[in-house]
Design a protein around this motif. Structure first.
Motif, PDB file in Angstrom:
ATOM      1  N   LEU A 153     -91.308  12.736 -73.575  1.00 27.70           N
ATOM      2  CA  LEU A 153     -92.596  13.434 -73.468  1.00 27.70           C
ATOM      3  C   LEU A 153     -92.462  14.920 -73.803  1.00 27.70           C
ATOM      4  CD1 LEU A 153     -94.078  11.711 -70.306  1.00 27.70           C
ATOM      5  CD2 LEU A 153     -94.796  11.415 -72.683  1.00 27.70           C
ATOM      6  N   ALA A 154     -91.334  15.539 -73.445  1.00 30.34           N
ATOM      7  CA  ALA A 154     -91.116  16.947 -73.779  1.00 30.34           C
ATOM      8  C   ALA A 154     -91.007  17.123 -75.293  1.00 30.34           C
ATOM      9  CB  ALA A 154     -89.861  17.465 -73.093  1.00 30.34           C
ATOM     10  N   ASP A 157     -94.398  16.657 -76.813  1.00 32.99           N
ATOM     11  CA  ASP A 157     -95.219  17.841 -76.575  1.00 32.99           C
ATOM     12  C   ASP A 157     -94.855  18.946 -77.562  1.00 32.99           C
ATOM     13  OD1 ASP A 157     -97.107  19.478 -75.064  1.00 32.99           O
ATOM     14  OD2 ASP A 157     -95.312  20.539 -74.345  1.00 32.99           O
ATOM     15  N   ARG A 158     -93.578  19.176 -77.784  1.00 30.14           N
ATOM     16  CA  ARG A 158     -93.136  20.196 -78.740  1.00 30.14           C
ATOM     17  C   ARG A 158     -93.607  19.844 -80.154  1.00 30.14           C
ATOM     18  NH1 ARG A 158     -91.653  25.052 -76.851  1.00 30.14           N
ATOM     19  NH2 ARG A 158     -90.266  24.810 -75.094  1.00 30.14           N
ATOM     20  N   TRP A 160     -96.209  17.962 -81.085  1.00 35.59           N
ATOM     21  CA  TRP A 160     -97.651  18.143 -81.252  1.00 35.59           C
ATOM     22  C   TRP A 160     -98.044  19.620 -81.184  1.00 35.59           C
ATOM     23  CZ3 TRP A 160    -100.194  14.955 -83.853  1.00 35.59           C
ATOM     24  CH2 TRP A 160     -99.921  13.595 -83.793  1.00 35.59           C
ATOM     25  N   ALA A 161     -97.307  20.430 -80.438  1.00 41.34           N
ATOM     26  CA  ALA A 161     -97.559  21.864 -80.458  1.00 41.34           C
ATOM     27  C   ALA A 161     -97.245  22.438 -81.829  1.00 41.34           C
ATOM     28  CB  ALA A 161     -96.712  22.559 -79.390  1.00 41.34           C
TER      29      ALA A 161
END
Length: 172
Positions: A153-154, A157-158, A160-161
């Motif tokens: 998930l981390a 998240d990176r 998609w950021a």
């Protein structure tokens, strides 16, 4: 000796050998299993009584301390309100203990509640509890799975950021 007497004699010899080998072990095992599941019921009622005594003692002390600060209570019962705070705690615990003892004894003698608690204890005795090794292995599996999911998930998240930053830009 007849054929019917041989197994009985063998059982008697086994019993004597067990008693001769380790004198206290057989007696302890019999004593531990003598109550069966009833020991859990008794322990539950005892624990409930101790908890109830503690809670009632705290409640009695709190109510007594609050009432002692009221003028009308001090005028109506000066001797009761003049008791020191430490003594109020002691008396409160004693009063709570007596009330809890009465309540728990009444609950213990209640046939429906006693039947229910005996049935719960007998069902819990049928449960196959996991061994220490099984619990340890399951704990490691949970920790590993949680770590992998957190890393996934981390990274997501990176990613998609990064994609969002490319699409929308940072405003500079």
């Amino acid at each position: 000796m007849t054929q019917g007497e041989e197994p009985a004699a063998a059982d008697a010899e086994d019993g004597e050998a067990l008693r001769a080998g380790e004198p206290g072990e057989a007696e302890e095992e019999v004593a531990a299993t003598q109550l069966g599941t009833e020991r859990y019921v008794l322990a539950g009622f005892f624990a409930a009584g101790m908890l109830l005594a503690y809670l009632l003692g705290k409640i009695v002390h709190g109510v007594w301390a609050t009432l002692s600060n009221k003028d009308w209570f001090s005028r109506a019962l000066p001797a009761v309100s003049a008791v020191g705070d430490d003594d109020k705690m002691t008396y409160g615990m004693v009063i709570g203990g007596v009330i809890a003892l009465i309540v728990v004894l009444r609950m213990f003698r209640n046939a429906e509640l006693r039947t229910w608690s005996d049935e719960v204890a007998s069902e819990l005795a049928k449960v196959k509890w996991p061994t220490k090794k099984e619990v340890t292995n399951s704990t490691f599996v949970v920790i590993a799975t949680t770590t992998v999911a957190t890393l996934y998930l981390a990274l997501l998240d990176r990613f998609w950021a990064f994609v969002t930053n490319i699409v929308y830009g940072d405003g500079s």
